[in-house]
Design a protein around this motif. Structure first.
Motif, PDB file in Angstrom:
ATOM      1  N   GLU A 131       0.830  -1.171  -0.204  1.00 26.48           N
ATOM      2  CA  GLU A 131      -0.170   0.066  -0.065  1.00 26.48           C
ATOM      3  C   GLU A 131       0.780   1.452   0.137  1.00 26.48           C
ATOM      4  N   LEU A 132       0.626   2.137  -0.939  1.00 29.71           N
ATOM      5  CA  LEU A 132       1.581   3.385  -1.307  1.00 29.71           C
ATOM      6  C   LEU A 132       0.775   4.488  -0.402  1.00 29.71           C
ATOM      7  N   GLY A 133      -0.387   4.872  -0.486  1.00 31.62           N
ATOM      8  CA  GLY A 133      -1.128   5.844   0.181  1.00 31.62           C
ATOM      9  C   GLY A 133      -2.751   5.708  -0.082  1.00 31.62           C
ATOM     10  N   VAL A 134      -3.294   6.884   0.580  1.00 34.32           N
ATOM     11  CA  VAL A 134      -4.793   6.719   0.445  1.00 34.32           C
ATOM     12  C   VAL A 134      -5.386   8.530   0.175  1.00 34.32           C
ATOM     13  N   PHE A 135      -6.163   8.503  -0.734  1.00 35.64           N
ATOM     14  CA  PHE A 135      -6.889   9.779  -1.121  1.00 35.64           C
ATOM     15  C   PHE A 135      -8.349   9.735  -0.662  1.00 35.64           C
ATOM     16  N   ILE A 136      -8.946  10.503  -0.045  1.00 40.12           N
ATOM     17  CA  ILE A 136     -10.344  10.334   0.263  1.00 40.12           C
ATOM     18  C   ILE A 136     -11.007  11.690  -0.079  1.00 40.12           C
ATOM     19  N   GLU A 137     -12.257  11.702  -0.815  1.00 37.93           N
ATOM     20  CA  GLU A 137     -12.923  12.694  -1.240  1.00 37.93           C
ATOM     21  C   GLU A 137     -12.519  13.694  -2.358  1.00 37.93           C
ATOM     22  N   ARG A 138     -11.810  14.765  -1.621  1.00 38.59           N
ATOM     23  CA  ARG A 138     -11.132  15.865  -2.805  1.00 38.59           C
ATOM     24  C   ARG A 138     -10.166  16.356  -1.819  1.00 38.59           C
ATOM     25  N   PRO A 139      -9.336  17.287  -3.087  1.00 48.65           N
ATOM     26  CA  PRO A 139      -8.302  17.940  -2.346  1.00 48.65           C
ATOM     27  C   PRO A 139      -8.815  19.211  -1.200  1.00 48.65           C
ATOM     28  N   ASP A 140      -7.706  19.460  -0.347  1.00 51.15           N
ATOM     29  CA  ASP A 140      -8.198  20.375   0.575  1.00 51.15           C
ATOM     30  C   ASP A 140      -8.843  21.660  -0.002  1.00 51.15           C
ATOM     31  N   VAL A 141      -7.909  22.123  -1.114  1.00 51.26           N
ATOM     32  CA  VAL A 141      -8.365  23.464  -1.816  1.00 51.26           C
ATOM     33  C   VAL A 141      -9.684  23.407  -2.348  1.00 51.26           C
ATOM     34  N   ILE A 142     -10.208  22.124  -2.411  1.00 48.95           N
ATOM     35  CA  ILE A 142     -11.678  22.218  -3.170  1.00 48.95           C
ATOM     36  C   ILE A 142     -12.649  22.355  -2.021  1.00 48.95           C
ATOM     37  N   THR A 143     -12.087  21.737  -0.951  1.00 46.27           N
ATOM     38  CA  THR A 143     -12.850  21.625   0.484  1.00 46.27           C
ATOM     39  C   THR A 143     -13.086  23.234   0.913  1.00 46.27           C
ATOM     40  N   ALA A 144     -12.159  24.031   0.727  1.00 45.51           N
ATOM     41  CA  ALA A 144     -12.001  25.412   0.961  1.00 45.51           C
ATOM     42  C   ALA A 144     -12.746  26.048   0.248  1.00 45.51           C
ATOM     43  N   ARG A 145     -12.747  25.714  -1.177  1.00 42.49           N
ATOM     44  CA  ARG A 145     -13.653  26.424  -2.274  1.00 42.49           C
ATOM     45  C   ARG A 145     -15.394  26.194  -1.933  1.00 42.49           C
ATOM     46  N   ILE A 146     -15.505  24.938  -1.411  1.00 41.77           N
ATOM     47  CA  ILE A 146     -16.932  24.692  -0.974  1.00 41.77           C
ATOM     48  C   ILE A 146     -17.536  25.300  -0.137  1.00 41.77           C
ATOM     49  N   ARG A 147     -16.695  25.731   0.896  1.00 45.67           N
ATOM     50  CA  ARG A 147     -17.248  26.623   2.055  1.00 45.67           C
ATOM     51  C   ARG A 147     -17.587  27.878   1.499  1.00 45.67           C
ATOM     52  N   ASP A 148     -16.591  28.341   0.354  1.00 39.17           N
ATOM     53  CA  ASP A 148     -16.789  29.751  -0.004  1.00 39.17           C
ATOM     54  C   ASP A 148     -17.990  29.794  -0.845  1.00 39.17           C
ATOM     55  N   TRP A 149     -18.402  28.620  -1.683  1.00 34.06           N
ATOM     56  CA  TRP A 149     -19.421  28.443  -2.447  1.00 34.06           C
ATOM     57  C   TRP A 149     -20.875  28.505  -1.420  1.00 34.06           C
ATOM     58  N   LYS A 150     -20.625  27.775  -0.430  1.00 33.79           N
ATOM     59  CA  LYS A 150     -21.575  27.690   0.724  1.00 33.79           C
ATOM     60  C   LYS A 150     -22.114  29.123   1.020  1.00 33.79           C
ATOM     61  N   ASP A 151     -21.088  29.936   1.402  1.00 26.20           N
ATOM     62  CA  ASP A 151     -21.339  31.483   1.859  1.00 26.20           C
ATOM     63  C   ASP A 151     -22.125  32.023   0.752  1.00 26.20           C
ATOM     64  N   GLU A 152     -21.609  31.933  -0.571  1.00 26.44           N
ATOM     65  CA  GLU A 152     -22.037  32.733  -1.702  1.00 26.44           C
ATOM     66  C   GLU A 152     -23.529  32.439  -1.774  1.00 26.44           C
ATOM     67  N   PHE A 153     -24.039  31.113  -1.658  1.00 31.36           N
ATOM     68  CA  PHE A 153     -25.204  30.393  -1.810  1.00 31.36           C
ATOM     69  C   PHE A 153     -26.292  31.256  -0.796  1.00 31.36           C
ATOM     70  N   TRP A 154     -25.822  31.257   0.458  1.00 28.86           N
ATOM     71  CA  TRP A 154     -26.620  31.615   1.422  1.00 28.86           C
ATOM     72  C   TRP A 154     -26.550  33.169   1.290  1.00 28.86           C
ATOM     73  N   GLU A 155     -25.893  34.025   0.971  1.00 25.49           N
ATOM     74  CA  GLU A 155     -25.606  35.566   0.748  1.00 25.49           C
ATOM     75  C   GLU A 155     -26.633  35.741  -0.356  1.00 25.49           C
ATOM     76  N   GLN A 156     -26.776  35.018  -1.397  1.00 21.54           N
ATOM     77  CA  GLN A 156     -27.777  35.228  -2.677  1.00 21.54           C
ATOM     78  C   GLN A 156     -28.817  34.877  -2.250  1.00 21.54           C
ATOM     79  N   HIS A 157     -29.346  34.191  -1.153  1.00 22.74           N
ATOM     80  CA  HIS A 157     -30.699  33.621  -0.683  1.00 22.74           C
ATOM     81  C   HIS A 157     -30.837  33.923   0.709  1.00 22.74           C
TER      82      HIS A 157
END
Length: 206
Positions: A131-157
């Motif tokens: 076993e060489l390694g494990v990658f789960i879900e998404r890169p951290d940079v995308i997780t950060a962007r999802i948080r931004d999109w969540k804030d943007e969504f609620w600001e729009q609504h």
């Protein structure tokens, strides 16, 4: 993509998983959700000359055991990248399993900080089964962007309730609107996601 607990799986279990697994074309053929989005992402991913040279320089192929479902947004976003690398370079070999009851033992071996398994889960093995390694879900940079999109969504609504609720707790119409918003935003970060994932691969394959 931080991991709290990794117990790994035995050689016997790995071999059985590989034998039961789907190829990427088989996964697409059996998919019932997001087929068009999976294909669109696959079509748009393209490796640079530098990335192609990197994979060409690997001495041997790497086996990737994947836990996935076609309804998962992260699967839709980045499994096509792994498939494109497999198809173009031949240096990844995907073995895709659904995270169903028969594979819960594998899921239990790769847990996140919340004590749960998240998909997609990618486990990398060399030709000898190490076993060489494990990658789960998404890169951290995308997780950060999802948080931004969540804030943007609620600001729009501002008229909607539930900003601090979990996705499962939202009213159905609000949840659908939020997921649709994420579907619109995620492809805009496709290049960033590709760069981050290939950088991760470099850290475990070198």
């Amino acid at each position: 993509m931080s991991i709290q607990k990794v117990t790994g799986i035995s050689q016997e279990r790995r071999e059985r998983a590989f034998g039961e697994a789907l190829s990427y074309p088989q996964f697409i053929a059996t998919a019932q959700v997001n087929v068009d989005r999976l294909q669109d992402n696959y079509d748009h991913y393209a490796l640079s000359e530098q990335e192609l040279a990197y994979f060409a320089g690997l001495a041997e192929p790497v086996h990737v055991l994947v836990l996935a479902h076609d309804w998962c947004g992260d699967v839709v976003a980045n499994l096509p990248l792994f498939a494109k690398i497999e198809q173009v370079t031949g240096k990844l070999k995907l073995h895709i399993l659904l995270r169903d009851p028969d594979n819960q033992d594998i899921a239990a071996a790769y847990l996140q900080e919340d004590g749960k398994n998240h998909i997609p889960t990618y486990v990398f093995f060399d030709e000898a089964g190490e076993e060489l390694g494990v990658f789960i879900e998404r890169p951290d940079v995308i997780t950060a962007r999802i948080r931004d999109w969540k804030d943007e969504f609620w600001e729009q609504h501002p008229q909607w309730q539930g900003r601090n609720l979990s996705l499962a707790e939202l009213d159905e119409d609000v949840r659908k609107a939020f997921l649709d918003y994420l579907k619109e935003q995620r492809p805009k970060e496709r290049n960033q996601e590709q760069t981050a994932i290939i950088e991760f691969l470099r850290t475990i394959l070198n």
